[in-house]
Design a protein around this motif. Sequence first.
Motif: not given
Length: 154
Positions: A42-47, A53-68
């Motif tokens: 589930s964790a891998r799928w969620q990431i 779903m991101a509107d542009r390429k993101q670093p890990v920190a932004w992905l983490a923020r979006d996921l809470g």
Amino acid sequence: MAGSIGQPKAEALTELLLTMFRSNNATLAWGDRIVSPLGLTSARWQILGAIVMADRKQPVAWLARDLGANRQNVQRIVNDLQKDGLVSFEPNPHHKRAQLVVLTAKGRQTYEAAMDLYNPLVEELAESLPPEDVQAAQRVLSALRTKLETSTAE
């Protein structure tokens, strides 16, 4: 009763939080069962989903923020996804060290396969839940998340 909250609103919210914890655990286990044939959790799928779903390429920190989620946990999972060929890293023109996480063709195929497994199951699950109840739950959980994220609790 020792440890009793005493306030009806607080007691109701405590019951909701406990139900939410249990539901989260059940949801993760359900998700794990769905995507395990694809070598995912589930964790891998969620990431993978957050990347899609991101509107542009993101670093890990932004992905983490979006996921809470915790950045270190997301970094560990992204590293595992990269080892499995599901994501790759690209240079970030705005930051030397914070590379951008990019879905590979294999990652996109895996994500789409996961969604193909998920869609009929979630449609079946949704049949037993009135849409207005789901929408009300969404509003309550969104408000709760906002309140918790902006809380100054120590």
